[in-house]
Design an enzyme around this catalytic site. Sequence first.
Site, PDB file in Angstrom:
ATOM      1  N   ASP A  21       2.213   6.973   3.405  1.00 24.67           N
ATOM      2  CA  ASP A  21       3.606   7.065   3.843  1.00 24.67           C
ATOM      3  C   ASP A  21       4.318   8.261   3.204  1.00 24.67           C
ATOM      4  O   ASP A  21       4.006   8.640   2.079  1.00 24.67           O
ATOM      5  CB  ASP A  21       4.332   5.756   3.478  1.00 24.67           C
ATOM      6  N   HIS A  38       2.985  15.352   9.300  1.00 28.06           N
ATOM      7  CA  HIS A  38       1.750  14.645   9.683  1.00 28.06           C
ATOM      8  C   HIS A  38       0.535  15.573   9.551  1.00 28.06           C
ATOM      9  O   HIS A  38      -0.517  15.161   9.077  1.00 28.06           O
ATOM     10  CB  HIS A  38       1.856  14.100  11.111  1.00 28.06           C
ATOM     11  N   LEU A 133     -19.824   5.440   1.425  1.00 29.03           N
ATOM     12  CA  LEU A 133     -18.434   4.981   1.498  1.00 29.03           C
ATOM     13  C   LEU A 133     -18.160   4.516   2.920  1.00 29.03           C
ATOM     14  O   LEU A 133     -18.506   5.213   3.881  1.00 29.03           O
ATOM     15  CB  LEU A 133     -17.492   6.151   1.153  1.00 29.03           C
TER      16      LEU A 133
HETATM   17  C1  IPE Z   1       3.556   2.249   7.691  1.00 25.41           C
HETATM   18  O1  IPE Z   1       4.485   3.241   7.480  1.00 25.41           O
HETATM   19  C2  IPE Z   1       2.598   2.640   8.787  1.00 25.41           C
HETATM   20  C3  IPE Z   1       1.663   3.709   8.485  1.00 25.41           C
HETATM   21  C4  IPE Z   1       1.577   4.369   7.361  1.00 25.41           C
HETATM   22  C5  IPE Z   1       0.739   4.031   9.547  1.00 25.41           C
HETATM   23  P1  IPE Z   1       5.897   3.244   8.228  1.00 25.41           P
HETATM   24  O2  IPE Z   1       6.631   4.437   7.720  1.00 25.41           O
HETATM   25  O3  IPE Z   1       5.707   3.152   9.686  1.00 25.41           O
HETATM   26  O4  IPE Z   1       6.548   1.894   7.702  1.00 25.41           O
HETATM   27  P2  IPE Z   1       8.072   1.480   7.565  1.00 25.41           P
HETATM   28  O5  IPE Z   1       8.736   1.783   8.887  1.00 25.41           O
HETATM   29  O6  IPE Z   1       8.651   2.290   6.466  1.00 25.41           O
HETATM   30  O7  IPE Z   1       8.015   0.037   7.225  1.00 25.41           O
HETATM   31  C1  IPE Z   2       3.538   8.105   7.440  1.00 28.11           C
HETATM   32  O1  IPE Z   2       4.618   8.948   7.242  1.00 28.11           O
HETATM   33  C2  IPE Z   2       2.769   8.432   8.694  1.00 28.11           C
HETATM   34  C3  IPE Z   2       2.818   7.396   9.725  1.00 28.11           C
HETATM   35  C4  IPE Z   2       3.555   6.310   9.708  1.00 28.11           C
HETATM   36  C5  IPE Z   2       1.946   7.590  10.859  1.00 28.11           C
HETATM   37  P1  IPE Z   2       6.018   8.682   7.933  1.00 28.11           P
HETATM   38  O2  IPE Z   2       6.054   9.393   9.238  1.00 28.11           O
HETATM   39  O3  IPE Z   2       6.317   7.235   7.982  1.00 28.11           O
HETATM   40  O4  IPE Z   2       6.990   9.401   6.898  1.00 28.11           O
HETATM   41  P2  IPE Z   2       8.416   8.923   6.412  1.00 28.11           P
HETATM   42  O5  IPE Z   2       8.290   7.520   5.942  1.00 28.11           O
HETATM   43  O6  IPE Z   2       9.323   9.054   7.595  1.00 28.11           O
HETATM   44  O7  IPE Z   2       8.758   9.863   5.316  1.00 28.11           O
HETATM   45 MG    MG Z   3       7.252   5.956   6.732  1.00 28.87          MG
END
Ligand code: IPE
Ligand code: IPE
Ligand code: MG
Length: 242
Positions: A21, A38, A133
């Site tokens: 995240d 990303h 792994l």
């Molecule tokens: C969780 O992250 C999903 C992934 C990392 C794929 P999100 O950014 O989507 O989660 P929330 O919205 O903060 O709960």
């Molecule tokens: C995690 O990073 C990637 C996915 C959920 C696919 P985010 O896109 O949720 O990044 P933040 O949380 O907005 O910083």
């Molecule tokens: Mg996120």
Amino acid sequence: MKLPAGIDPKHLPKHVAIVMDGNGRWAKERSLPRTDGHRAGEEAVARAVDGALALGIANLTLYAFSTENWRRPKTEVRFLLNDTERFVRMRRDEFHAKGVRMRWIGRREARVPKRIQAQIDESVAMTKNNRRLTLTVAFNYGGRAEIADAARRIAEEVQRGDLDPKRITERTINARLYDPDLPDVDLFLRTSGEVRTSNFLLWESAYAEMVFLPVLWPDFTAGHLNDAVREYQKRGRRFGAV
Ligand code: IPE
Ligand code: IPE
Ligand code: MG
């Protein structure tokens, strides 16, 4: 092989699961579009895999796209779908050469493009005999969806007369998860400072040690994985006993 300082090779977590995240915030800090975050996160995936290989961890599971992520803007969803496919296509030979067995968990449904499903099947087939792994990618994955899907399968078996409801146990459910071979999570790791599971591996993480790191995912290195494992090794796991 020498492990990083302070890590006990006899008490490694067998299964590390990571909520990757913070890509969006990483991009925002740099005034870049979220999609650049990303892209930058992909390098962190490669570092996490190398870190797990160096430690000798048997299972690494990464949360790539949740069943809730469909709520994001269409353009971002499309980017995430395309990018996952592209990343796997670019990296699978390298992972294969390193002895990584690739697996996927998540809901196979019509809105997951055929192209991605084909990529999933090919990478799983190509790497199926690797043993160093197991890298499981959670894609269109939700913990509640997984349990609901298992419940539906059980109900169908009962309806057909193949399963006696009196015989339903935790094992019955385990055996109907997306990947019944996936062991319980030992170390559940989330980056970006958020302290929640966001529906990742709910059943499998019932007794996981949770570690939340303030680092944004694109900045994640093998060093962070080592820190999390050191923290894990300090915990006293009791599983309800004394
Ligand atoms: C969780 O992250 C999903 C992934 C990392 C794929 P999100 O950014 O989507 O989660 P929330 O919205 O903060 O709960
Ligand atoms: C995690 O990073 C990637 C996915 C959920 C696919 P985010 O896109 O949720 O990044 P933040 O949380 O907005 O910083
Ligand atoms: Mg996120």
